[in-house]
Design a protein around this motif. Sequence first.
Motif, PDB file in Angstrom:
ATOM      1  N   TYR A 141     -26.269  66.908  72.397  1.00 13.17           N
ATOM      2  CA  TYR A 141     -25.875  65.604  71.857  1.00 13.17           C
ATOM      3  C   TYR A 141     -26.320  65.398  70.411  1.00 13.17           C
ATOM      4  CZ  TYR A 141     -24.886  64.739  76.746  1.00 13.17           C
ATOM      5  OH  TYR A 141     -24.394  64.822  78.026  1.00 13.17           O
ATOM      6  N   TYR A 143     -20.208  76.658  73.048  1.00 12.96           N
ATOM      7  CA  TYR A 143     -20.653  76.015  74.290  1.00 12.96           C
ATOM      8  C   TYR A 143     -20.800  77.047  75.401  1.00 12.96           C
ATOM      9  CZ  TYR A 143     -19.531  71.530  72.102  1.00 12.96           C
ATOM     10  OH  TYR A 143     -19.495  70.446  71.271  1.00 12.96           O
ATOM     11  N   ILE A 200     -22.543  68.618  68.760  1.00 12.12           N
ATOM     12  CA  ILE A 200     -21.331  67.787  68.674  1.00 12.12           C
ATOM     13  C   ILE A 200     -20.300  68.463  67.772  1.00 12.12           C
ATOM     14  CG2 ILE A 200     -20.407  65.575  67.894  1.00 12.12           C
ATOM     15  CD1 ILE A 200     -23.025  64.297  68.682  1.00 12.12           C
ATOM     16  N   GLY A 201     -19.047  68.579  68.284  1.00 10.37           N
ATOM     17  CA  GLY A 201     -17.956  69.119  67.486  1.00 10.37           C
ATOM     18  C   GLY A 201     -17.926  70.619  67.368  1.00 10.37           C
ATOM     19  N   LEU A 202     -18.652  71.348  68.207  1.00 10.92           N
ATOM     20  CA  LEU A 202     -18.633  72.804  68.144  1.00 10.92           C
ATOM     21  C   LEU A 202     -17.437  73.358  68.921  1.00 10.92           C
ATOM     22  CD1 LEU A 202     -22.421  73.635  68.587  1.00 10.92           C
ATOM     23  CD2 LEU A 202     -21.114  73.374  66.462  1.00 10.92           C
ATOM     24  N   SER A 203     -17.232  74.649  68.815  1.00 11.87           N
ATOM     25  CA  SER A 203     -16.104  75.286  69.487  1.00 11.87           C
ATOM     26  C   SER A 203     -16.462  75.654  70.916  1.00 11.87           C
ATOM     27  CB  SER A 203     -15.685  76.541  68.715  1.00 11.87           C
ATOM     28  OG  SER A 203     -16.712  77.514  68.771  1.00 11.87           O
ATOM     29  N   SER A 204     -15.436  76.044  71.668  1.00 10.79           N
ATOM     30  CA  SER A 204     -15.656  76.428  73.056  1.00 10.79           C
ATOM     31  C   SER A 204     -16.521  77.687  73.151  1.00 10.79           C
ATOM     32  CB  SER A 204     -14.306  76.670  73.738  1.00 10.79           C
ATOM     33  OG  SER A 204     -13.590  77.710  73.087  1.00 10.79           O
ATOM     34  N   LYS A 232      -8.486  72.912  72.264  1.00 10.98           N
ATOM     35  CA  LYS A 232      -9.106  71.611  72.542  1.00 10.98           C
ATOM     36  C   LYS A 232      -9.426  71.480  74.030  1.00 10.98           C
ATOM     37  CE  LYS A 232      -8.456  66.649  71.883  1.00 10.98           C
ATOM     38  NZ  LYS A 232      -9.670  66.449  71.073  1.00 10.98           N
ATOM     39  N   THR A 240     -12.329  73.774  74.836  1.00  9.07           N
ATOM     40  CA  THR A 240     -13.574  73.208  74.311  1.00  9.07           C
ATOM     41  C   THR A 240     -14.067  72.089  75.214  1.00  9.07           C
ATOM     42  OG1 THR A 240     -12.943  73.771  72.044  1.00  9.07           O
ATOM     43  CG2 THR A 240     -14.638  72.086  72.323  1.00  9.07           C
ATOM     44  N   ARG A 286      -3.750  75.133  69.219  1.00  4.41           N
ATOM     45  CA  ARG A 286      -4.722  74.087  68.922  1.00  4.41           C
ATOM     46  C   ARG A 286      -4.988  73.227  70.154  1.00  4.41           C
ATOM     47  NH1 ARG A 286      -3.022  69.170  65.175  1.00  4.41           N
ATOM     48  NH2 ARG A 286      -2.140  68.597  67.201  1.00  4.41           N
ATOM     49  N   ASP A 294      -5.717  66.015  65.904  1.00  2.00           N
ATOM     50  CA  ASP A 294      -6.298  67.162  66.594  1.00  2.00           C
ATOM     51  C   ASP A 294      -5.625  67.506  67.913  1.00  2.00           C
ATOM     52  OD1 ASP A 294      -7.060  64.825  67.775  1.00  2.00           O
ATOM     53  OD2 ASP A 294      -9.123  65.457  68.188  1.00  2.00           O
ATOM     54  N   GLU A 295      -4.576  66.763  68.312  1.00  6.05           N
ATOM     55  CA  GLU A 295      -3.921  67.062  69.572  1.00  6.05           C
ATOM     56  C   GLU A 295      -2.559  66.386  69.639  1.00  6.05           C
ATOM     57  OE1 GLU A 295      -5.708  65.424  73.074  1.00  6.05           O
ATOM     58  OE2 GLU A 295      -6.402  63.647  72.024  1.00  6.05           O
TER      59      GLU A 295
END
Length: 998
Positions: A788, A799, A792-796, A737, A740, A733, A96-97
């Motif tokens: 929490y 948020y 968890i694991g959502l996109s920017s 990250k 996010t 990507r 992922d990075e």
Amino acid sequence: MTRCCSSGGRTGGGSLSSPWSALLPLTSSPVNYVMLALFVVCSFLAVPSHSVAVISIDLGNDFYKIGLVKPGVPMEIVLNSESKRKTPTVVTLKSDERLFGDPAMNAGIRKPNTMFTHFLDLIGKPIDHPTVETYKSRFPHHKLVATERDTVQFKLNEDAFYTVEELLAMLLNNSRNLASDFAQDYVTSAIVTVPAYFTQAERRAVKNAVEICGLKLLQLMSDNAAVALNYGIFRRDEFKDTSTHIMFFDMGASATKASVVEYKTDKIIENGKAELHPHLYIRGFGYDRKLGGSEFDFRLRDYLAEQFTKQKKTSVPIKESPKAMAKLLKEANRVKQVLSANTEHYAQVEGLHEEQDFRCQVTRTIMDELCADLYERVKEPIDMALKMADISLENIESFIVFGGSFRVPRVQDKLLEILDGKKEISKNINADEAAALGSVYQAAFLSSAFRVKRFVAKDASVFPIDVSFDRVYTDESDGQTKIKSVDRTIFNKMNAYPIKKAMTFNRMNDDFSFSMKYSNLNFVPESELSRLGPTNLATVAVSGVKEIYDKNMKEENVTDKGVKAHFKLDDSGMIEIVGIESNFEKVVFEEKNVTVKSEKSTIEKLTDSISNFFGNKEKKGEGEGEGESDQPSEDIPDEKPEKQEEEKEKKDSTETEKPTESKETTENKTSSNDTETKNGTEVPTEIIEKKVEEKLVPVKENLKFTIEIKDSILMTEADIKKSKEKLTQLTLRDQEKLETAKALNDLESFIIGQQEKLDDNENAAKVTSETERAELFGKLSAASEWLYDEGIGLSSVEYKAKLAELKKEFKPVFTRLQEMSERPKVVAALLDIINRTETFLNISSKMPEDSQIFTPVEIETLNKSLIETQGFLKESLKTIEEANPHDMPPVLVSDMKAKYSNLERDLMYLVNKMRYAKPKPKTTKAPEKNSTDGPDVEEDNEEEEEKSAEDSGEKKTEADEKPETLELPGADPETPESATEQPNEPSENDDSTPRTDL
């Protein structure tokens, strides 16, 4: 034009007394000295609106360094995200990075198959190259497969393939990002250093990587030339027109290199003017690609693996565990560095393999035994460089070492043996940063945004390049047509560049082809020949020769002069063909009238007879044989011997054309025997003759040609575009990250921060009710649980949307808290402006009538504004006090600021009018006299006063003529008269202007 300068500073026990002082040798902090030195040698032009910062990237197998020059930041090393001056040459590609440098190293040890190191060894090499096989044996966890171009690429998984050029492009792009952050200016241009032994294929691959990452490449600079330039710019005043030879010995991570560099002052002709500038020439170069610090690390790693196997019994051999071997390689590097200063040390790794700890004592003696054959190879590059430069060690004035691996004690001992007391080892340059700083100086010179004191660095091509072609000829013995292969050297070994050369192919009247290749490589050690790669560089096919030949030869008086090819070795060491052309010479006749004498006089004839009698006749045959030889001319490139190379570089590097030949023939000659007689002597008369002048005019026609690269398959525009798109997706990507992570952090910080404010802030309790606070606490708790759990694991975007929703719920509370916290400051400011206005009105009312500068309307307007503001403030405070604090305040802080601004504007208008007002002249009341004196009595008195003053030798000063001025707060009696034109513009230093922060 703006100019950067420095006050100077101490370096090496000395100081620079002026900007042009001679620079002292480096004996103290290289970093500070570098900063000071470029202040001396570099001055900046006016900064344009676009980015002007330039960088250099010194690529190393273990670390890379970044140099930076920008206006106000002369020649500095860029710090990475860990505030270090050098960054590990590591790229880690997680799912992922991407990670670079130390974070990449730490993450890669846990997952070695995602960490890519030492990949610079693979750049520009085919899949079957010996270096690729060595890499596979040392890193068996990596899957190396061939690309469509038969070069190397890494297979990360079934869907992820990365070429070596793409990995290098990622590294270069990260370097650009680090430099842009450090300079606070987006960087677009760079110089990249490469080893001098890099072939055409390797240099081409590096240029492709630079293009993929989107940088503008200023130059590929050899690292040995960059170090030599860094050494020279601090000692430019020491070099004269006599040669100074220095040897630089570089033992880095992957290779060992030795260079013989000549320094001298030489002329450069620019814009028709010759100027003296210091030069450096690379005269000799020797190298060993496999003798470096990494070789020590790998041998020590294998030794530690053997010791672990002896100590521990594990189900899987340690060499089959990539993770364990990666840990051992890192530990081997650490132990090697410690043993440079200590004779023994313990290697230890916790949980090395199968949860087994490892501890082993390693001595310097053990390390020397493991690397004994490596120490013996230290001498070979030095001998190779001296032989190539045709110079002995005794003629070397200084032997300078740098690079990280020369710190190994046994290497230094070996160098002392080689020098045998003839020279001392000098360490007066920065071992890690010299190449980066030298190349960034060159980058500043190449950039149009900077003006740098000239220091010419003439790099050299290590390998000679030949042109090979086939010539068709007729054998005189049997009359048959045969083909002869001809080789001609176009660029010799250690040929300085940039340079242009030309080569003529004679008797080529049809399409033909020729090839370029490395040749005469007997000076290269056998161990290096196998690592050189393909020696055939390119094949060039020339077309259109026959058509142009037939067209021109049909004309009369035309001579074929062959086909000329123009070659160029650019400043990156890359060979290119500038153009190919057919050359002819055509005879052209021009008729001209010429004035000549008719015949010689009697005296002249007598003088010629006497001269001939004493043997001054012209030599027989003189002037004959000047035409073309009937023998066929050889196809010799436009090149001078190596000893004349330096002299050639001072002239035009292109082949000099032959001067136009001309002949004269006389036709229709008009003669006359008429002579004039003067004092009994015959004198010839002048007559007009018609002469036909024969001139040779060159005719050139360009030819078409195609180049087929042989040493590697070129990356096409489609290949480069595909790689750019792949890296762009990875960059997007990575950015997503980061965004996010930032959005998640902002949301967490908001939830925690508001909970603390509602708990501890006294004002929060004042502006909210218990019920409202309970509702807000509930919303914060719900948001925390969501974050929490479902969050968890959502996109920017998600948020940010959640954060915006919470801020909307808290906006009324935020507004009330802000009003409560800011209101006391604004009220104090209003009281202050009211008090100052009252003081001003009180003072202005006491001014004498003859000094009054305000109109009644102006005074009334200010007084009215004051009363209105006083009433507003009193009423507002009363209303706010009576209102419910849990509701929105009836009077906002913004309303109070508006009232403050209105009163301040009216007050400052009058203050500035007083400040810039022109004083009224003093008037003297005339004494009473008889009416007979008339109206000119006052004027007469003034004339008498002036006369008496002149008689007494006194002069009236300007201050004596000025009236006394009443000084009020903010008034300035010395303000010039012109200031009255703008009474509404207060002075910048107006102390009476209120400076309350609102």
